[in-house]
Design a protein around this motif. Structure first.
Motif, PDB file in Angstrom:
ATOM      1  N   CYS A  16      45.390 -14.833  59.795  1.00  0.00           N
ATOM      2  CA  CYS A  16      44.436 -15.194  61.069  1.00  0.00           C
ATOM      3  C   CYS A  16      44.976 -14.307  62.436  1.00  0.00           C
ATOM      4  O   CYS A  16      45.994 -14.202  62.579  1.00  0.00           O
ATOM      5  N   VAL A  17      43.955 -13.262  62.522  1.00  0.00           N
ATOM      6  CA  VAL A  17      44.530 -12.073  63.498  1.00  0.00           C
ATOM      7  C   VAL A  17      43.408 -12.160  64.632  1.00  0.00           C
ATOM      8  O   VAL A  17      42.481 -12.537  64.506  1.00  0.00           O
ATOM      9  N   THR A  18      44.070 -11.642  65.862  1.00  0.00           N
ATOM     10  CA  THR A  18      43.264 -11.494  67.061  1.00  0.00           C
ATOM     11  C   THR A  18      43.154 -10.010  67.635  1.00  0.00           C
ATOM     12  O   THR A  18      44.431  -9.500  67.204  1.00  0.00           O
ATOM     13  N   ALA A  85      53.794 -13.704  71.422  1.00  0.00           N
ATOM     14  CA  ALA A  85      54.677 -14.375  70.199  1.00  0.00           C
ATOM     15  C   ALA A  85      54.196 -15.776  70.059  1.00  0.00           C
ATOM     16  O   ALA A  85      54.167 -16.269  68.943  1.00  0.00           O
ATOM     17  N   GLU A  86      54.227 -16.551  71.204  1.00  0.00           N
ATOM     18  CA  GLU A  86      54.199 -18.130  71.110  1.00  0.00           C
ATOM     19  C   GLU A  86      52.639 -18.294  70.422  1.00  0.00           C
ATOM     20  O   GLU A  86      52.484 -19.249  69.625  1.00  0.00           O
ATOM     21  N   ALA A  89      52.540 -17.592  66.712  1.00  0.00           N
ATOM     22  CA  ALA A  89      53.385 -18.812  65.889  1.00  0.00           C
ATOM     23  C   ALA A  89      52.391 -20.068  65.720  1.00  0.00           C
ATOM     24  O   ALA A  89      52.379 -20.457  64.701  1.00  0.00           O
ATOM     25  N   LEU A  90      51.868 -20.095  66.896  1.00  0.00           N
ATOM     26  CA  LEU A  90      50.787 -21.372  66.632  1.00  0.00           C
ATOM     27  C   LEU A  90      49.660 -21.223  65.635  1.00  0.00           C
ATOM     28  O   LEU A  90      49.252 -22.022  64.899  1.00  0.00           O
ATOM     29  N   LEU A  91      49.016 -19.651  65.761  1.00  0.00           N
ATOM     30  CA  LEU A  91      48.146 -19.450  64.950  1.00  0.00           C
ATOM     31  C   LEU A  91      48.833 -19.205  63.208  1.00  0.00           C
ATOM     32  O   LEU A  91      47.994 -19.644  62.475  1.00  0.00           O
ATOM     33  N   ALA A  92      49.770 -18.836  63.093  1.00  0.00           N
ATOM     34  CA  ALA A  92      50.391 -19.101  61.798  1.00  0.00           C
ATOM     35  C   ALA A  92      50.573 -20.270  61.469  1.00  0.00           C
ATOM     36  O   ALA A  92      50.224 -20.445  60.073  1.00  0.00           O
ATOM     37  N   GLU A  93      51.256 -21.114  62.118  1.00  0.00           N
ATOM     38  CA  GLU A  93      51.168 -22.364  61.730  1.00  0.00           C
ATOM     39  C   GLU A  93      49.900 -23.232  61.486  1.00  0.00           C
ATOM     40  O   GLU A  93      49.818 -23.591  60.318  1.00  0.00           O
ATOM     41  N   VAL A 115      50.014 -16.230  58.010  1.00  0.00           N
ATOM     42  CA  VAL A 115      50.255 -15.158  58.797  1.00  0.00           C
ATOM     43  C   VAL A 115      49.449 -14.911  59.845  1.00  0.00           C
ATOM     44  O   VAL A 115      48.129 -15.080  59.852  1.00  0.00           O
ATOM     45  N   SER A 116      49.881 -14.328  60.830  1.00  0.00           N
ATOM     46  CA  SER A 116      49.266 -14.142  61.965  1.00  0.00           C
ATOM     47  C   SER A 116      49.626 -13.239  63.070  1.00  0.00           C
ATOM     48  O   SER A 116      50.984 -12.619  62.819  1.00  0.00           O
ATOM     49  N   CYS A 117      48.758 -12.427  63.715  1.00  0.00           N
ATOM     50  CA  CYS A 117      49.206 -11.277  64.612  1.00  0.00           C
ATOM     51  C   CYS A 117      48.301 -11.475  65.766  1.00  0.00           C
ATOM     52  O   CYS A 117      46.952 -11.580  65.594  1.00  0.00           O
ATOM     53  N   THR A 118      48.869 -11.270  66.751  1.00  0.00           N
ATOM     54  CA  THR A 118      48.007 -11.136  68.249  1.00  0.00           C
ATOM     55  C   THR A 118      48.394  -9.814  68.632  1.00  0.00           C
ATOM     56  O   THR A 118      49.549  -9.561  68.599  1.00  0.00           O
ATOM     57  N   ALA A 119      47.367  -8.985  69.171  1.00  0.00           N
ATOM     58  CA  ALA A 119      47.639  -7.791  69.879  1.00  0.00           C
ATOM     59  C   ALA A 119      46.245  -7.338  70.683  1.00  0.00           C
ATOM     60  O   ALA A 119      45.387  -7.772  70.562  1.00  0.00           O
ATOM     61  N   THR A 120      46.659  -6.445  71.775  1.00  0.00           N
ATOM     62  CA  THR A 120      45.671  -6.202  72.734  1.00  0.00           C
ATOM     63  C   THR A 120      45.450  -4.685  72.393  1.00  0.00           C
ATOM     64  O   THR A 120      46.454  -4.118  71.684  1.00  0.00           O
ATOM     65  N   ILE A 121      44.114  -4.387  72.798  1.00  0.00           N
ATOM     66  CA  ILE A 121      44.075  -2.799  72.577  1.00  0.00           C
ATOM     67  C   ILE A 121      43.549  -2.376  73.989  1.00  0.00           C
ATOM     68  O   ILE A 121      43.328  -3.090  74.953  1.00  0.00           O
ATOM     69  N   VAL A 122      43.411  -1.050  74.163  1.00  0.00           N
ATOM     70  CA  VAL A 122      42.924  -0.442  75.420  1.00  0.00           C
ATOM     71  C   VAL A 122      41.710  -1.081  75.770  1.00  0.00           C
ATOM     72  O   VAL A 122      40.772  -1.161  74.768  1.00  0.00           O
ATOM     73  N   SER A 123      41.098  -1.469  76.855  1.00  0.00           N
ATOM     74  CA  SER A 123      40.033  -2.031  77.120  1.00  0.00           C
ATOM     75  C   SER A 123      39.333  -1.503  78.328  1.00  0.00           C
ATOM     76  O   SER A 123      39.834  -0.530  78.958  1.00  0.00           O
ATOM     77  N   HIS A 124      38.179  -2.035  78.482  1.00  0.00           N
ATOM     78  CA  HIS A 124      37.275  -1.200  79.646  1.00  0.00           C
ATOM     79  C   HIS A 124      37.571  -1.927  81.163  1.00  0.00           C
ATOM     80  O   HIS A 124      37.135  -1.734  81.928  1.00  0.00           O
TER      81      HIS A 124
END
Length: 132
Positions: A16-18, A85-86, A89-93, A115-124
């Protein structure tokens, strides 16, 4: 490798990734053998979609709806951002709980992973916090 596989079994993974983590699924699916372990790949990109995923796939009874999930997330110490990170962890659970749902054989449950990852990318638009 074969001895290790005999001890731990074939991993059964829900990913699960965002945000900026979305490329992980593409990278995983390009690898030989991905279909042997990847049960499901999800990208709950919108905040409501993210809360809905948490509500649907958490085994804890107090997070049974997006509204209750929002309250739980907001009441955690210091609050939880959607890129933190929190939250990862919730998404990984929740992803692990989904892997358990998709695994009918009890003997395979120890092999289930979320498995999960949250990350930002450059935005408008200007973000409230720094890029992480």
């Amino acid at each position: 490798r074969s001895k290790t596989r005999a001890v731990i079994g074939q991993p059964r993974v829900v990913v699960c990734v965002t945000g900026g983590g979305g490329q992980l699924l593409g990278n995983m699916l390009c690898e030989p053998g991905a279909s042997s372990c990847l049960l499901e790949g999800l990208v709950p990109y919108d905040k409501e979609s993210c809360l809905s995923f948490l509500a649907r796939h958490r085994r804890r009874s107090h997070v049974d709806s997006p509204e209750n999930t929002r309250k739980v997330v907001q009441n955690l110490p210091g609050g939880v951002g959607f890129c933190s990170a929190e939250m990862a962890a919730l998404l990984a659970e929740s992803a692990r709980d989904r892997a358990l749902e998709l695994t009918p054989v009890l003997a395979q449950w120890p092999d289930c992973l979320g498995v999960s990852c949250t990350a930002t990318i450059v935005s408008h638009y200007v973000r409230r916090g720094g890029y992480r």
